[in-house]
Design a protein around this motif. Structure first.
Motif: not given
Length: 574
Positions: A502-526
């Motif tokens: 049943r636990q799999h039917s609930y969303p996780p506490n936190f989700r990483y979306g496209e915003w996280m990918k954008d953030f990591a890419g920006d930071q890696l470039s600098a």
């Protein structure tokens, strides 16, 4: 936080010379030494241990320490607990102590007769002009933390848990307490009713007055619910908050608990975070984290900020940190406890170096710039405490990695928003009780029994203290209730296995979306030039461009470890 510095040579205009001029000190305000009255500085808070609460009634802070210095000078540090660094400045020298998990953290640099010690790593770095330490940073990528005494700077060490420094012209460092004392505790019977009574006394010891406003980080699990039970029995005025998606199992179960008891409860969640949102919180984390707090704690930092705004009158925060880890034992999940430690007690130093180099290469660390002789030496220093029998190793992993490294981050974040943070499962009186019982993981015969009985202690005591919650399920490991655990065993086991699905039917506490990918890419470039040579940045960037955004936190660490290290240097003041 009371900022303090002691150093051999004068470094800040505010520093005062000790009598005799053999060191200089500063503690956030001007203080003067007298021959018979030492200066007592407490960064954090101290309270008396359970067995001396009656004789210390009414005493707190520096007054408590002074009284213990007069009445129990030889072992005063064994009679206090809390989250603290204690600095005792005398005309002829000083003493420095911290708590048994090292939540009160400070940093030290020594070279010959020269030294600086401070709870600000920035001041230590500026005094010592220490260069980046690539081998330590590689070990950070290997273990996911700066563990033991490591930092990102050459020659700068962080304090050990339960450490003691004495200086009378010469520096001496030692430990006043060892975690293996718990492992080797003499076993004795303790009925659940006795444990429940002692638990409430431990909780009460942190509450200075009846009806005191407190808040609690409430999840759907068994650890925070037991803390809540202790608070309710102590007479405190309790509110609570949960961080994470309001639709998660944790948040929904926490809401059920709060509503049953009539507790003021809030869920704090950043529903649509952005790279800018994460960047702002990351900057805040770095500013309070002394380079030791990971950007993945941003959600917790956000929740602490929001709860402080919601409840500005509350200064006392309780957590459930370390309940599961001590009572269940460690898991090699790859982001809190690294896979490196699974077989650390097998093989030779060359085997450990080979395994480490393979794991670092998989993390896109450019191992060619590392001094392998120095790295091997540091690996052996890192590994030494864990070269033991399996049960001993697992206990020490729980203590040093979960307690002293990982949960230090949350404790520090909460301390930035609340005057006093209490982690009852890290309390020495609780640990002595648990270590002498059959509840703690290292006293059990095998890992399967740990899984079956992982939360037995918390559930039994909560059932005794707050039976009105015994029909509300726990959100972790199968949605079972206290009534299930204390009832028919077969029904309990079948129900837990069904609940895990049943636990799999609930969303996780936190989700990483496209915003996280954008953030990591920006930071890696600098990425900071001080850190960039350690990583194959192009390789990491290429992999980032190929991934989906459904990665777990463990998987994100491949991309964010370079960012955490880079921020240490890019955030420096020039």
């Amino acid at each position: 936080m009371v900022e303090w510095v002691v150093s051999r040579n004068k470094f800040l205009p505010e520093q005062v010379a000790a009598q005799g001029g053999n060191y200089f000190y500063f503690c956030g305000k001007q203080v003067s030494l007298t021959p018979d009255e030492p200066v007592i500085i407490i960064d954090g808070y101290v309270i008396p241990r359970l067995d001396c609460q009656d004789e210390c009634e009414g005493l707190k802070g520096a007054g408590l320490v002074r009284w213990l210095m007069q009445s129990h000078s030889a072992d005063l540090i064994l009679r206090i607990k809390g989250i603290f660094t204690l600095l005792i400045i005398k005309p002829d020298g000083f003493e420095i102590y911290n708590d048994i998990h090292g939540m009160g953290r400070y940093f030290i640099w020594e070279r010959g007769n020269d030294f600086i010690i401070s709870n600000s790593i920035e001041k230590v770095r500026n005094y010592s002009r220490a260069a980046p330490d690539y081998e330590n940073m590689a070990l950070y990528c290997l273990t996911e933390h700066f563990v033991m005494d490591m930092t990102a700077f050459q020659g700068v060490k962080q304090s050990a848990p339960a450490s003691r420094i004495t200086f009378d012209g010469a520096m001496r460092r030692s430990l006043y307490w060892e975690p293996m004392r718990l492992f080797n505790s003499q076993k004795k019977e303790c009925e659940p009713e006795c444990c429940a009574d002692r638990w409430v006394k431990i909780i009460k010891g942190y509450i200075s007055e009846p009806g005191m406003n407190t808040t609690l980080t409430l999840t759907g699990g068994s650890d925070s619910r037991l803390v809540l039970a202790g608070l309710m029995k102590s007479g405190a005025k309790v509110s609570a908050f949960t961080y994470g998606d309001p639709r998660s199992a944790d948040a929904l179960v926490a809401k059920m608990v709060a509503e049953r008891l009539g507790i003021d409860h809030a869920v704090h969640f950043a529903d649509f975070p952005s790279p800018g949102w994460l960047g702002d919180r990351w900057h805040g984390i770095i500013s309070i984290g002394n380079t030791l707090v990971n950007l993945h704690r941003a959600h917790r930092y956000h929740a602490a900020e929001e709860e402080r705004k919601r409840k500005p009158e509350v200064g006392l925060l309780f957590t459930g940190l370390m309940g599961g880890e001590y009572l269940r034992g460690p898991e090699y999940d790859g982001y809190i406890i690294s896979e490196y430690f699974r077989k650390v007690n097998h093989g030779s130093p060359s085997d450990r170096l080979r395994r480490a180099m393979e794991m670092l290469a998989a993390r896109s660390v450019d191992t060619g710039i590392l001094d392998t002789v120095l790295l091997s030496e540091k690996l052996e220093q890192l590994s030494a405490p864990f070269l033991r029998q399996e049960k001993e190793k697992e206990f020490l992993l729980s203590f040093f990695i979960y307690g002293c490294a990982h949960h230090y981050q949350d404790s520090l974040i909460y301390s930035s928003q609340f005057r006093q943070v209490v982690n009852p499962f890290m309390d020495p009186d609780f640990l002595e009780m648990a270590a002498a019982s059959d509840y703690i993981s290292f006293n059990r015969s095998g890992r399967f029994s740990n899984l079956l009985r992982a939360s037995l202690f918390q559930v039994q005591l909560t059932h005794l203290l707050l039976p009105e919650l015994s029909d509300i399920p726990y959100s972790k490991r199968g949605f079972y209730t206290a009534n299930d655990l204390t009832g028919n065993r077969l029904k309990y086991l079948l129900g837990r296995f069904a609940g895990m699905w049943r636990q799999h039917s609930y969303p996780p506490n936190f989700r990483y979306g496209e915003w996280m990918k954008d953030f990591a890419g920006d930071q890696l470039s600098a990425l900071s030039p001080a850190v960039a040579p350690l990583f194959k940045v192009n390789e990491i960037t290429h992999r980032l461009n190929q991934v989906t955004t459904s990665l777990s936190e463990r998987e994100w660490h491949y991309y964010t470890n370079p960012l955490n290290l880079g921020k240490i240097f890019s955030n420096e003041k020039t």
